[in-house]
Scaffold this motif. Structure first.
Motif, PDB file in Angstrom:
ATOM      1  N   ILE A  47      14.732 -57.815 -49.719  1.00 39.92           N
ATOM      2  CA  ILE A  47      14.303 -56.674 -48.917  1.00 39.92           C
ATOM      3  C   ILE A  47      15.227 -56.540 -47.716  1.00 39.92           C
ATOM      4  N   ALA A  48      15.706 -55.325 -47.466  1.00 35.45           N
ATOM      5  CA  ALA A  48      16.718 -55.068 -46.431  1.00 35.45           C
ATOM      6  C   ALA A  48      17.953 -55.913 -46.752  1.00 35.45           C
ATOM      7  N   CYS A  49      18.428 -55.747 -47.975  1.00 39.93           N
ATOM      8  CA  CYS A  49      19.461 -56.625 -48.533  1.00 39.93           C
ATOM      9  C   CYS A  49      20.847 -56.404 -47.954  1.00 39.93           C
ATOM     10  N   GLY A  50      21.040 -55.362 -47.181  1.00 35.86           N
ATOM     11  CA  GLY A  50      22.363 -55.117 -46.629  1.00 35.86           C
ATOM     12  C   GLY A  50      23.384 -54.969 -47.738  1.00 35.86           C
ATOM     13  N   SER A  51      24.488 -55.658 -47.592  1.00 36.39           N
ATOM     14  CA  SER A  51      25.577 -55.551 -48.567  1.00 36.39           C
ATOM     15  C   SER A  51      25.381 -56.464 -49.767  1.00 36.39           C
ATOM     16  N   GLY A  52      24.212 -57.062 -49.890  1.00 37.86           N
ATOM     17  CA  GLY A  52      23.903 -57.876 -51.055  1.00 37.86           C
ATOM     18  C   GLY A  52      24.516 -59.259 -51.056  1.00 37.86           C
ATOM     19  N   TYR A  53      24.927 -59.742 -49.899  1.00 37.53           N
ATOM     20  CA  TYR A  53      25.561 -61.059 -49.827  1.00 37.53           C
ATOM     21  C   TYR A  53      24.615 -62.157 -50.327  1.00 37.53           C
ATOM     22  N   ALA A  70      18.281 -49.557 -46.476  1.00 44.36           N
ATOM     23  CA  ALA A  70      18.289 -48.173 -46.007  1.00 44.36           C
ATOM     24  C   ALA A  70      19.675 -47.552 -46.048  1.00 44.36           C
ATOM     25  N   SER A  71      20.711 -48.356 -46.155  1.00 46.96           N
ATOM     26  CA  SER A  71      22.080 -47.863 -46.063  1.00 46.96           C
ATOM     27  C   SER A  71      22.735 -47.693 -47.428  1.00 46.96           C
ATOM     28  N   GLU A  72      23.089 -46.462 -47.754  1.00 50.60           N
ATOM     29  CA  GLU A  72      23.808 -46.189 -49.004  1.00 50.60           C
ATOM     30  C   GLU A  72      25.147 -46.915 -49.015  1.00 50.60           C
ATOM     31  N   ALA A  73      25.830 -46.966 -47.869  1.00 48.61           N
ATOM     32  CA  ALA A  73      27.140 -47.638 -47.811  1.00 48.61           C
ATOM     33  C   ALA A  73      27.010 -49.129 -48.098  1.00 48.61           C
ATOM     34  N   LEU A  74      25.989 -49.774 -47.553  1.00 47.58           N
ATOM     35  CA  LEU A  74      25.785 -51.201 -47.816  1.00 47.58           C
ATOM     36  C   LEU A  74      25.361 -51.436 -49.265  1.00 47.58           C
ATOM     37  N   ILE A  75      24.516 -50.561 -49.791  1.00 45.39           N
ATOM     38  CA  ILE A  75      24.093 -50.696 -51.187  1.00 45.39           C
ATOM     39  C   ILE A  75      25.288 -50.541 -52.124  1.00 45.39           C
ATOM     40  N   ALA A  76      26.231 -49.679 -51.792  1.00 40.67           N
ATOM     41  CA  ALA A  76      27.432 -49.533 -52.627  1.00 40.67           C
ATOM     42  C   ALA A  76      28.198 -50.859 -52.701  1.00 40.67           C
ATOM     43  N   ILE A  77      28.266 -51.572 -51.589  1.00 44.36           N
ATOM     44  CA  ILE A  77      28.936 -52.882 -51.586  1.00 44.36           C
ATOM     45  C   ILE A  77      28.127 -53.873 -52.418  1.00 44.36           C
ATOM     46  N   ALA A  78      26.799 -53.862 -52.264  1.00 45.41           N
ATOM     47  CA  ALA A  78      25.942 -54.767 -53.044  1.00 45.41           C
ATOM     48  C   ALA A  78      26.132 -54.539 -54.536  1.00 45.41           C
ATOM     49  N   ARG A  79      26.188 -53.278 -54.936  1.00 43.79           N
ATOM     50  CA  ARG A  79      26.375 -52.966 -56.360  1.00 43.79           C
ATOM     51  C   ARG A  79      27.735 -53.458 -56.857  1.00 43.79           C
ATOM     52  N   ALA A  80      28.754 -53.328 -56.026  1.00 42.19           N
ATOM     53  CA  ALA A  80      30.094 -53.803 -56.421  1.00 42.19           C
ATOM     54  C   ALA A  80      30.134 -55.323 -56.497  1.00 42.19           C
ATOM     55  N   SER A 107      13.814 -61.795 -47.482  1.00 47.21           N
ATOM     56  CA  SER A 107      14.606 -60.948 -46.599  1.00 47.21           C
ATOM     57  C   SER A 107      15.388 -61.891 -45.706  1.00 47.21           C
ATOM     58  N   PHE A 108      16.675 -61.670 -45.666  1.00 53.42           N
ATOM     59  CA  PHE A 108      17.580 -62.530 -44.909  1.00 53.42           C
ATOM     60  C   PHE A 108      18.010 -61.781 -43.658  1.00 53.42           C
ATOM     61  N   ASN A 109      17.303 -62.018 -42.550  1.00 56.15           N
ATOM     62  CA  ASN A 109      17.560 -61.364 -41.263  1.00 56.15           C
ATOM     63  C   ASN A 109      17.429 -59.849 -41.347  1.00 56.15           C
ATOM     64  N   GLY A 110      16.638 -59.365 -42.277  1.00 55.22           N
ATOM     65  CA  GLY A 110      16.510 -57.924 -42.450  1.00 55.22           C
ATOM     66  C   GLY A 110      15.238 -57.332 -41.879  1.00 55.22           C
ATOM     67  N   ILE A 111      14.256 -58.159 -41.585  1.00 53.80           N
ATOM     68  CA  ILE A 111      12.988 -57.668 -41.041  1.00 53.80           C
ATOM     69  C   ILE A 111      12.841 -58.237 -39.641  1.00 53.80           C
ATOM     70  N   TRP A 112      12.810 -57.334 -38.672  1.00 52.19           N
ATOM     71  CA  TRP A 112      12.790 -57.746 -37.266  1.00 52.19           C
ATOM     72  C   TRP A 112      11.479 -57.363 -36.606  1.00 52.19           C
ATOM     73  N   LYS A 113      11.383 -57.746 -35.357  1.00 50.42           N
ATOM     74  CA  LYS A 113      10.223 -57.384 -34.544  1.00 50.42           C
ATOM     75  C   LYS A 113       9.981 -55.875 -34.654  1.00 50.42           C
ATOM     76  N   GLY A 114       8.737 -55.524 -34.913  1.00 50.91           N
ATOM     77  CA  GLY A 114       8.383 -54.124 -35.066  1.00 50.91           C
ATOM     78  C   GLY A 114       8.419 -53.652 -36.511  1.00 50.91           C
ATOM     79  N   CYS A 115       8.905 -54.489 -37.407  1.00 49.88           N
ATOM     80  CA  CYS A 115       9.012 -54.109 -38.821  1.00 49.88           C
ATOM     81  C   CYS A 115       8.108 -54.974 -39.696  1.00 49.88           C
ATOM     82  N   GLY A 116       7.107 -55.568 -39.079  1.00 51.31           N
ATOM     83  CA  GLY A 116       6.254 -56.515 -39.786  1.00 51.31           C
ATOM     84  C   GLY A 116       5.523 -55.948 -40.983  1.00 51.31           C
ATOM     85  N   GLN A 117       5.329 -54.635 -41.039  1.00 50.44           N
ATOM     86  CA  GLN A 117       4.618 -54.073 -42.189  1.00 50.44           C
ATOM     87  C   GLN A 117       5.428 -54.161 -43.475  1.00 50.44           C
TER      88      GLN A 117
END
Length: 181
Positions: A47-53, A70-80, A107-117
């Motif tokens: 969850i909130a995978c960023g570039s998929g590292y 949430a980022s199409e640009a980061l998801i493109a890197i994850a897919r690659a 989730s690896f550093n992807g859920i921060w304060k205020g995003c607990g839901q």
């Protein structure tokens, strides 16, 4: 700010984040995958995978990985990085995955304060007995990246500086549990 705007912001420097900043967390990513019991065939949601590292590291262990950011640009890197993975652009507060569809969610550093839901969404995606694991940014003083965060603060608007500082609160004992309520 909604998830679409957040995704645009994170995507502005997607390649820099993916290849210069994200690998700093490799040891933590591998440790959490170990604690989650990621072995060949494990179905893992990031969850909130960023570039998929982190998902790529889990795929290297034989996991079947899915990720959402949430980022199409980061998801493109994850897919690659991990062509066999299922990576989607979307909202971590409404995961586009069925109930009980993963053995583990992380989730690896992807859920921060205020995003607990987003935490209950992660639990929803795994069956009873499945595992969820989350890493959080800690205090910049304690994670050894103070020069990095100081440079970010110097180059960022004031609102981003405050957000960066408060995200460190997520690692405070009990903060994530309280935020998920």
């Amino acid at each position: 700010m909604g998830w679409v705007e957040s995704g645009r912001g994170w995507g502005e420097r997607a390649a820099g984040w993916a290849y210069l900043a994200e690998p700093y967390a490799r040891r933590v990513n591998e440790a959490l995958s170990g604690r989650l019991g990621v072995v060949p065939g494990t179905r893992l949601a990031d969850i909130a995978c960023g570039s998929g590292y982190a998902a790529n590291l889990a795929a290297g262990r034989g996991a079947v990985v899915s990720g959402l950011d949430a980022s199409e640009a980061l998801i493109a890197i994850a897919r690659a990085r991990t062509p066999a993975g299922d990576f989607r652009v979307g909202d971590m507060f409404a995961l586009p995955f069925a109930d009980d569809s993963f053995d583990a969610a992380a989730s690896f550093n992807g859920i921060w304060k205020g995003c607990g839901q987003a935490l209950p969404e992660g639990r929803r995606a795994v069956p009873p007995g499945g595992l969820t694991g989350f890493t959080f940014w800690g205090s910049p003083k304690r994670i050894g990246l103070l020069p990095y965060f100081a440079a970010l603060a110097e180059l960022s608007p004031a609102s981003h500086v405050e957000a960066t500082i408060t995200q460190g609160d997520t690692g405070r004992p009990g903060a994530a549990r309280a935020d998920a309520r």
